[in-house]
Design a protein around this motif. Structure first.
Motif, mmCIF file in Angstrom:
data_model
loop_
_atom_site.group_PDB
_atom_site.id
_atom_site.type_symbol
_atom_site.label_atom_id
_atom_site.label_comp_id
_atom_site.label_asym_id
_atom_site.label_seq_id
_atom_site.Cartn_x
_atom_site.Cartn_y
_atom_site.Cartn_z
ATOM 1 N N HIS A 197 -6.082 -44.901 72.185
ATOM 2 C CA HIS A 197 -4.729 -44.799 71.620
ATOM 3 C C HIS A 197 -4.876 -44.549 70.129
ATOM 4 C CE1 HIS A 197 -0.460 -45.656 71.136
ATOM 5 N NE2 HIS A 197 -0.752 -46.532 70.193
ATOM 6 N N TRP A 243 -0.549 -52.926 70.850
ATOM 7 C CA TRP A 243 -0.734 -51.977 71.942
ATOM 8 C C TRP A 243 -1.901 -52.415 72.823
ATOM 9 C CZ3 TRP A 243 -4.611 -48.991 73.916
ATOM 10 C CH2 TRP A 243 -4.231 -48.014 74.831
ATOM 11 N N GLU A 300 -1.089 -55.548 74.941
ATOM 12 C CA GLU A 300 -0.227 -55.218 76.077
ATOM 13 C C GLU A 300 -1.038 -54.570 77.198
ATOM 14 O OE1 GLU A 300 2.979 -56.028 76.747
ATOM 15 O OE2 GLU A 300 2.751 -57.244 74.938
ATOM 16 N N ARG A 301 -1.958 -53.680 76.860
ATOM 17 C CA ARG A 301 -2.781 -53.019 77.879
ATOM 18 C C ARG A 301 -3.736 -53.998 78.520
ATOM 19 N NH1 ARG A 301 0.650 -50.805 75.986
ATOM 20 N NH2 ARG A 301 1.296 -48.680 76.230
ATOM 21 N N LEU A 304 -5.965 -53.190 81.573
ATOM 22 C CA LEU A 304 -6.605 -51.950 81.081
ATOM 23 C C LEU A 304 -7.999 -51.814 81.513
ATOM 24 C CD1 LEU A 304 -6.401 -49.463 79.064
ATOM 25 C CD2 LEU A 304 -7.360 -51.012 77.396
#
Length: 64
Positions: free
Chosen positions: A43, A55, A58-59, A64
Motif C-alpha cells: 500500500h 491501514w 486494519e489488514r 492479510l
C-alpha cells in the motif's frame, strides 16, 4: 540527537516483529506499507505515518 517518546518506542518494538514495515518513500509515494520478505509494496500514498499504520492494522485484523 532525537528524543523518542514512549509511544515511538512502543510502535518501533511492535512493528519490528511484523513481516511488514511502514516507511516514507518520497514525495510521490508518501507513506507506504512494504512486505519485508520480498520488498513488495502492499500500500502507498498515505499522507501520514499514522495513516499507513492504521491501514496495516486494519489488514492484519482482516487476516492479510
Amino acid at each position: 540527537h532525537a528524543s523518542l517518546t514512549s509511544a515511538d518506542v512502543a510502535v518501533s518494538q511492535a512493528t519490528a516483529m511484523l513481516p511488514y514495515e511502514v516507511s516514507f518513500r518520497g514525495p510521490h509515494n508518501l507513506w507506504s506499507v512494504v512486505r519485508k520478505a520480498d520488498r513488495e509494496v502492499m500500500h502507498e500514498g498515505e499522507q501520514t505515518q499514522g495513516g499507513a499504520i492504521d491501514w496495516l492494522n486494519e489488514r492484519l485484523k482482516a487476516g492479510l
